[in-house]
Enzyme design. Structure first.
Site, PDB file in Angstrom:
ATOM      1  CD  GLN A 234     -42.500  18.645   3.578  1.00  0.00           C
ATOM      2  OE1 GLN A 234     -43.262  18.153   2.860  1.00  0.00           O
ATOM      3  NE2 GLN A 234     -42.992  20.318   2.587  1.00  0.00           N
TER       4      GLN A 234
ATOM      5  CG  ASP B 218     -45.326   9.067  -5.325  1.00  0.00           C
ATOM      6  OD1 ASP B 218     -46.387   9.984  -5.029  1.00  0.00           O
ATOM      7  OD2 ASP B 218     -44.135   8.465  -6.189  1.00  0.00           O
TER       8      ASP B 218
ATOM      9  CD  GLU C 183     -51.845  25.270  -1.190  1.00  0.00           C
ATOM     10  OE1 GLU C 183     -51.094  26.395  -1.372  1.00  0.00           O
ATOM     11  OE2 GLU C 183     -53.097  25.917  -0.209  1.00  0.00           O
TER      12      GLU C 183
ATOM     13  CG  HIS D 265     -47.255  19.518  -5.203  1.00  0.00           C
ATOM     14  ND1 HIS D 265     -46.065  20.789  -5.644  1.00  0.00           N
ATOM     15  CD2 HIS D 265     -46.631  19.826  -4.135  1.00  0.00           C
ATOM     16  CE1 HIS D 265     -46.238  21.629  -4.477  1.00  0.00           C
ATOM     17  NE2 HIS D 265     -46.539  20.837  -3.180  1.00  0.00           N
TER      18      HIS D 265
END
Length: 291
Positions: free
Chosen positions: A104, A127, A145, A149
């Site tokens: 990504q 992270d 959103e 995760h």
């Protein structure tokens, strides 16, 4: 954008998330575009395209950041970077996007070059629950959103740490609609986790005030936007059906194979009452000036 699973006891690894988006990402981008998040429609007669609806949602969140030109925004879990680019254009802020997927990062940097925004938007591998940035590094944080995760409390505390006093965190999250089987009560520490093999979890709207307080923040807004986002799942499926032949010709793999490979990551959503039982919220929180 992810499909829902029940709240389990441990957060997914970076490798699990990377594998998930490596498998599903090309199909979603062909069916839905580079905005890998919910769309926002005004109502059942709104015929906006997925790009228009997802950009509209980005704009609503960008306005809530309340940043000025030159200020720094962290896009925590930035995906392939479309919201970060739009936020920078709309506000004049400097935006840093962080994602745990190197794939990504590469795509996001390509989009920034194509848009001529490399000076105002940067992307890094990292992270969000363990950021390398000093305390108070950012004027605002966007988590679009992405908190689905993560362990929500851990992630919010880390976002709070890197936020300057007085700055805002603006996020979206999924939550279970109603009470019933598959929707057990959640606490701030447990509503953010994913079981072994799962990449996302859903929480509970009513748990958010306590969650935000536990992260050292003051809740400014908590809005259920499900009436505007509930059309997303149906339209994603429509998009997949429209592009499936093109996708299969280009990638040499069937849509069924892609979806079957992801079943361990997302157990049968029937345990949650189906996609219709998943809501979307917008939360805005502020770091106290004395923090």
């Amino acid at each position: 954008m992810t499909f829902p699973s029940a709240p389990p006891p441990t957060s997914p690894t970076g490798e699990q998330i990377t594998d998930y988006y490596s498998a599903l990402g090309p199909l979603l981008r062909m069916a839905w575009g580079d905005n890998l998040h919910f769309g926002y429609w005004e109502g059942p007669t709104d015929r906006s395209s997925p790009e228009e609806a997802t950009d509209r949602f980005t704009d609503l969140l960008a306005a809530r950041l309340r940043v000025r030109p030159g200020e720094r925004v962290l896009d925590a879990g930035c995906g392939v970077g479309r919201p970060a680019l739009r936020v920078a254009s709309a506000t004049g802020a400097q935006v840093l996007g962080v994602t745990i997927s190197q794939e990504q990062v590469t795509r996001a940097r390509e989009l920034a070059r194509e848009a001529g925004q490399e000076e105002s938007v940067r992307f890094e591998y990292g992270d969000v629950m363990r950021l390398p940035h000093p305390a108070g590094s950012f004027d605002a944080v966007l988590a679009f959103e992405s908190i689905v995760h993560m362990d929500r409390l851990t992630a919010l505390r880390e976002m709070t740490r890197v936020l300057r006093p007085g700055g805002r965190i603006v996020l979206t999250d999924t939550f279970a609609l109603g009470d019933g089987p598959g929707n057990p009560p959640s606490t701030p520490g447990t509503q953010a986790t994913a079981d072994a093999g799962e990449v996302a979890s859903i929480g509970r709207l009513e748990a958010y005030p306590e969650l935000v307080k536990g992260a050292g923040l003051e809740l400014v807004e908590l809005t259920d936007v499900t009436e505007h986002t509930k059309y997303t799942f149906m339209r994603v499926i429509d998009g997949i059906l429209r592009c499936r032949r093109e996708f299969e010709r280009e990638h040499g793999v069937s849509v069924e194979e892609i979806l079957d490979s992801l079943k361990p990551a997302h157990p049968d959503v029937a345990t949650q009452g189906g996609a219709e039982a998943v809501g979307c919220l917008v939360a805005v929180a502020r770091k106290p000036l004395g923090a």
